[in-house]
Motif scaffolding. Structure first.
Motif, mmCIF file in Angstrom:
data_model
loop_
_atom_site.group_PDB
_atom_site.id
_atom_site.type_symbol
_atom_site.label_atom_id
_atom_site.label_comp_id
_atom_site.label_asym_id
_atom_site.label_seq_id
_atom_site.Cartn_x
_atom_site.Cartn_y
_atom_site.Cartn_z
ATOM 1 N N ALA A 196 -25.138 -5.395 32.414
ATOM 2 C CA ALA A 196 -24.961 -5.926 31.178
ATOM 3 C C ALA A 196 -23.669 -4.840 30.627
ATOM 4 C CB ALA A 196 -26.038 -6.119 30.315
ATOM 5 N N GLY A 197 -24.130 -3.725 30.857
ATOM 6 C CA GLY A 197 -23.386 -2.539 30.258
ATOM 7 C C GLY A 197 -22.080 -2.511 30.784
ATOM 8 N N THR A 213 -20.495 -7.701 19.539
ATOM 9 C CA THR A 213 -20.874 -6.524 18.905
ATOM 10 C C THR A 213 -22.867 -6.310 19.043
ATOM 11 O OG1 THR A 213 -19.101 -6.284 17.288
ATOM 12 C CG2 THR A 213 -20.983 -5.018 16.555
ATOM 13 N N GLY A 214 -22.933 -7.489 18.622
ATOM 14 C CA GLY A 214 -24.719 -7.653 18.822
ATOM 15 C C GLY A 214 -25.079 -7.129 20.198
ATOM 16 N N ILE A 222 -27.282 -2.820 24.040
ATOM 17 C CA ILE A 222 -27.085 -1.839 25.009
ATOM 18 C C ILE A 222 -27.102 -0.556 24.446
ATOM 19 C CG2 ILE A 222 -24.910 -0.841 26.397
ATOM 20 C CD1 ILE A 222 -26.482 -3.233 27.536
ATOM 21 N N ALA A 223 -26.752 -0.477 23.242
ATOM 22 C CA ALA A 223 -26.970 1.152 23.043
ATOM 23 C C ALA A 223 -28.469 1.654 22.605
ATOM 24 C CB ALA A 223 -26.123 1.234 21.318
ATOM 25 N N LEU A 224 -29.144 0.498 22.281
ATOM 26 C CA LEU A 224 -30.832 0.772 22.042
ATOM 27 C C LEU A 224 -31.304 1.047 23.542
ATOM 28 C CD1 LEU A 224 -31.650 -1.816 19.388
ATOM 29 C CD2 LEU A 224 -31.178 0.698 19.195
ATOM 30 N N LEU A 225 -30.924 0.439 24.577
ATOM 31 C CA LEU A 225 -31.406 0.424 25.986
ATOM 32 C C LEU A 225 -30.943 1.856 26.506
ATOM 33 C CD1 LEU A 225 -30.655 -2.977 27.498
ATOM 34 C CD2 LEU A 225 -33.043 -2.077 26.795
ATOM 35 N N ILE A 271 -18.564 1.681 24.761
ATOM 36 C CA ILE A 271 -18.517 0.188 24.402
ATOM 37 C C ILE A 271 -18.364 0.170 22.842
ATOM 38 C CG2 ILE A 271 -19.944 -1.897 24.233
ATOM 39 C CD1 ILE A 271 -20.899 -1.076 26.996
ATOM 40 N N LEU A 272 -19.197 0.929 22.202
ATOM 41 C CA LEU A 272 -19.355 0.862 20.713
ATOM 42 C C LEU A 272 -18.097 1.509 20.149
ATOM 43 C CD1 LEU A 272 -22.946 1.745 19.872
ATOM 44 C CD2 LEU A 272 -21.827 -0.438 19.351
ATOM 45 N N GLY A 273 -17.497 2.628 20.729
ATOM 46 C CA GLY A 273 -16.528 3.189 20.187
ATOM 47 C C GLY A 273 -15.246 2.447 20.478
#
Length: 397
Positions: free
Chosen positions: A16-17, A314-315, A320-323, A339-341
């Protein structure tokens, strides 16, 4: 057993990432290209293009006068454009209001073939039967207004050989309700930043349903469709036929957007259901043809359909960040950070390029609420809890 579960979680994260990272990398490519795009159109001293402006209207007696008054004040010779309104299955004074503002009015009543696509298809036939001379056709929604230079910009672009042109379609009064502001953010990156980038890379801007301009022979050669998402489907038809939709960032069309999520529900369901249908029907064909023709334009059009709305991306990125935090893997944390940045750079770049007002930036604070609503809407669509017929979007008071 616990080790196996951990392994499966790790594999799921990287699949997924990785997919999200590729998507964000592509958006960043468009973002970088957008900064190199030319955004001003050199105008002709003596415009000469004859335009027919088509406006589909269903019970629009309140908003239509704004558009018609706006069109009467364009910076363009009045004898070179005519305004045609189709009052489609109206039960109010839409037709009378349009006549009072000098538009040519056509009343259509058909309870079986309902919706914007059918109304436009029917109106085109009426105009052709009248044999009114014209070089290009403009399609505008009744709840919109356009920039004063709209036809001047389109005249110049048609004169230099462009045949399919999309104006910058954005939100009217985005500084109002927070929901309008966050919709403005979504449309800025979708309708401004990405089209700018595509113009630099050789792609096609796509058609957004409002503020579209076609050379007259295009519409005669390729019949307008009457599907739920007629603009997307028509764009697919055109690019498969070798045409390219060009972007005119300095010709602007501002449209009213619902000022609450409840009012926006039917519009969003219609858009997303239509997009899902277009993915199923056209993406495999676009990918096959892109490989056969070695065409960036076609593969870019396929990718555009596959990229979910920014709230969904975004969701997924937050998940992904939590994982990554759970896995405590430096490589996983680095991927989640990219991904977030990357998305933050993408969104802020769009707002800067479009010179968005401060209230639009402030509306980003409501992203979590909008994201939850959008994911709930997607769940409804996937479960089949959606209307099958066209439903008019609720208007603001």
């Amino acid at each position: 057993m616990m080790a196996l579960g951990w392994l499966l979680l790790t594999i799921a994260f990287w699949i997924a990432g990785g997919a999200l990272a590729l998507m964000v990398a592509y958006l960043l490519l468009l973002t970088i290209a957008a900064f190199f795009a030319r955004r001003a159109t050199p105008l002709r001293d003596q415009p000469a293009t004859r335009f027919v402006i088509m406006i589909p209207a269903h019970n629009e007696e309140r908003l239509l006068p704004d558009l018609l008054a706006n069109l009467n004040q364009l910076d363009y010779p009045r004898e070179l454009y005519s305004v045609h309104v189709v009052a489609d299955n109206c039960t109010d004074r839409t037709a009378a209001v349009a006549k009072a503002h000098g538009a040519q009015v056509y009343e259509r009543f058909d309870q079986t073939l309902r919706g914007k696509g059918y109304a436009l298809e029917w109106l085109l036939q009426q105009i052709w039967e009248r044999n009114e001379p014209h070089d290009a056709i403009v399609i505008l929604d009744a709840d919109s207004v356009v920039s004063a230079n709209f036809l001047r910009v389109m005249d110049a672009r048609l004169a230099r050989g462009e045949r399919v042109i999309q104006a910058y379609y954005t939100v009217r009064q985005p500084e109002g309700a927070w929901s309008a502001g966050i919709r403005a953010v979504a449309l800025i990156v979708l309708h401004y930043l990405r089209p700018l980038g595509r113009m630099v890379l050789g792609g096609s801007t796509g058609l957004k349903g409002n503020g579209m301009v076609f050379a007259a022979d295009i519409v005669r050669r390729h019949r307008w469709t009457a599907s739920l998402t007629e603009d997307i489907e028509y764009h697919m038809t055109l690019i498969l036929a070798g045409e390219r939709a060009m972007f005119a960032p300095d010709a602007v069309v501002w449209a009213e957007m619902p000022d609450s999520l409840r009012a926006a529900q039917s519009q969003n369901e219609r858009w997303e259901r239509g997009r899902m249908e277009m993915i199923r029907r056209y993406v495999p064909r676009l990918l096959r043809e892109s490989l056969r023709r070695r065409s960036f334009l076609l593969i870019d059009a396929a990718i555009e359909q596959l990229i979910p709305p920014f709230s969904v991306v975004t969701g997924a990125s937050v998940l992904i960040a939590l994982l990554a935090l759970l896995l405590r893997d430096p490589a996983a944390l680095a991927l989640a950070g990219f991904i977030l940045g990357g998305q933050l750079v993408y969104i802020l770049s769009g707002l800067i390029l479009a010179r968005a007002p401060w209230p639009v930036y402030r509306s980003l604070l409501f992203t979590p609420l909008f994201m939850v609503w959008k994911l709930w809407l997607y769940a409804r669509l996937l479960l089949g809890l959606k209307p099958r017929d066209w439903i008019r979007t609720a208007r603001n008071r």
